[in-house]
Enzyme design. Structure first.
Site, PDB file in Angstrom:
ATOM      1  N   CYS A   1       0.740  -1.106   0.004  1.00 52.33           N
ATOM      2  CA  CYS A   1      -0.239  -0.174  -0.077  1.00 52.33           C
ATOM      3  C   CYS A   1       0.879   1.280  -0.158  1.00 52.33           C
ATOM      4  O   CYS A   1       1.783   1.425   0.839  1.00 52.33           O
ATOM      5  CB  CYS A   1      -0.751  -0.115   1.291  1.00 52.33           C
ATOM      6  SG  CYS A   1      -1.969   1.546   1.438  1.00 52.33           S
TER       7      CYS A   1
ATOM      8  N   HIS B   1      -9.216  -3.835  -2.653  1.00 51.17           N
ATOM      9  CA  HIS B   1      -8.034  -3.111  -1.629  1.00 51.17           C
ATOM     10  C   HIS B   1      -8.496  -1.680  -1.611  1.00 51.17           C
ATOM     11  O   HIS B   1      -8.268  -1.191  -0.619  1.00 51.17           O
ATOM     12  CB  HIS B   1      -6.747  -3.356  -2.326  1.00 51.17           C
ATOM     13  CG  HIS B   1      -5.564  -2.596  -1.605  1.00 51.17           C
ATOM     14  ND1 HIS B   1      -4.473  -3.431  -0.936  1.00 51.17           N
ATOM     15  CD2 HIS B   1      -5.197  -1.291  -1.520  1.00 51.17           C
ATOM     16  CE1 HIS B   1      -3.899  -2.346  -0.182  1.00 51.17           C
ATOM     17  NE2 HIS B   1      -4.048  -1.273  -0.442  1.00 51.17           N
ATOM     18  N   GLU B   2      -8.717  -1.170  -2.677  1.00 50.44           N
ATOM     19  CA  GLU B   2      -8.985   0.528  -2.918  1.00 50.44           C
ATOM     20  C   GLU B   2     -10.401   0.571  -2.228  1.00 50.44           C
ATOM     21  O   GLU B   2     -10.513   1.770  -1.441  1.00 50.44           O
ATOM     22  CB  GLU B   2      -8.837   0.908  -4.224  1.00 50.44           C
ATOM     23  CG  GLU B   2      -7.579   0.640  -5.049  1.00 50.44           C
ATOM     24  CD  GLU B   2      -6.492   1.429  -4.316  1.00 50.44           C
ATOM     25  OE1 GLU B   2      -6.521   2.449  -3.478  1.00 50.44           O
ATOM     26  OE2 GLU B   2      -5.361   0.722  -4.041  1.00 50.44           O
TER      27      GLU B   2
ATOM     28  N   HIS C   1     -10.118   1.040   1.341  1.00 51.37           N
ATOM     29  CA  HIS C   1      -9.848   2.266   1.800  1.00 51.37           C
ATOM     30  C   HIS C   1     -10.997   3.283   2.116  1.00 51.37           C
ATOM     31  O   HIS C   1     -10.946   4.135   2.895  1.00 51.37           O
ATOM     32  CB  HIS C   1      -8.802   2.917   0.698  1.00 51.37           C
ATOM     33  CG  HIS C   1      -7.478   2.593   1.047  1.00 51.37           C
ATOM     34  ND1 HIS C   1      -6.613   2.932   2.138  1.00 51.37           N
ATOM     35  CD2 HIS C   1      -6.567   1.866   0.267  1.00 51.37           C
ATOM     36  CE1 HIS C   1      -5.494   2.396   1.884  1.00 51.37           C
ATOM     37  NE2 HIS C   1      -5.417   1.824   0.734  1.00 51.37           N
TER      38      HIS C   1
END
Length: 194
Positions: free
Chosen positions: A105, A147-148, A151
């Site tokens: 990351c 993954h994004e 966030h």
């Protein structure tokens, strides 16, 4: 414009982000700046909280993975040229047998760990022109999107690793929070408490 990337420990990375409208101030410029920032840091994805904005926006360019020798020709073809902007995304489905892949990351430089994720997803989002879409993805593209997406939900990949592995990276995370990390890209370090 290249923006500083927010480092581990900054509270913005733990916020569940707010939806935006197509009238969001400087949206086009924000997206362009995020792409420039991501490319400068050699990333394949970047979420708005990583540049200090608590909004439901993230970008993905999975093309760099298309050159990997570790993937099938079919997956390489899917990754080639894959570049998208996701606004107000909602994960509708994550399914299939979880598989492990080493993730990193930009907000957590020099830390990589194996993370288990589902291989298939269905996601609803608006593109940069505010066209609503519902799409299915699998493999590495799905992983980068997950993954994004995490966030914008205030979740980091380090939340998904074992307690045992967290002990191994504890010092690196502490160094990032103390401003001792020195990546090859601009970072906004967490302000020291007085």
């Amino acid at each position: 414009m290249i923006l500083p990337i927010v480092g581990y420990g900054d509270p913005v990375l733990r916020k569940v982000c707010e939806e935006i409208t197509k009238d969001y101030i400087n949206l086009e410029e924000t997206i362009a700046n995020m792409y420039e920032t991501m490319y400068n840091a050699c990333g394949v994805g970047l979420a708005a909280p990583q540049v200090g904005l608590p909004i439901r926006l993230f970008i993905v360019d999975a093309d760099p993975f298309s050159d990997s020798d570790d993937i099938s020709k079919e997956e390489a073809a899917a990754l080639k040229g894959f570049k998208k902007t996701f606004i107000n995304a909602k994960m509708l489905k994550e399914e299939g047998e979880e598989w492990s892949f080493s993730e990193g990351c930009l907000s957590i430089p020099d830390v990589r760990e194996d993370v288990y994720r589902n291989p298939n997803i269905t996601i609803e989002y608006y593109d940069e022109n505010f066209n609503k879409k519902t799409e299915e993805y699998n493999g590495l593209i799905a992983r980068v999107i997950q993954h994004e997406y995490d966030h914008i939900e205030g979740v980091l990949f380090t939340d998904k690793i074992t307690v045992f592995k967290k002990q191994f990276i504890k010092k690196k995370l502490q160094n990032i929070m103390e401003g001792k990390a020195r990546p090859d890209y601009r970072m906004k370090l967490v302000p020291k408490k007085r």
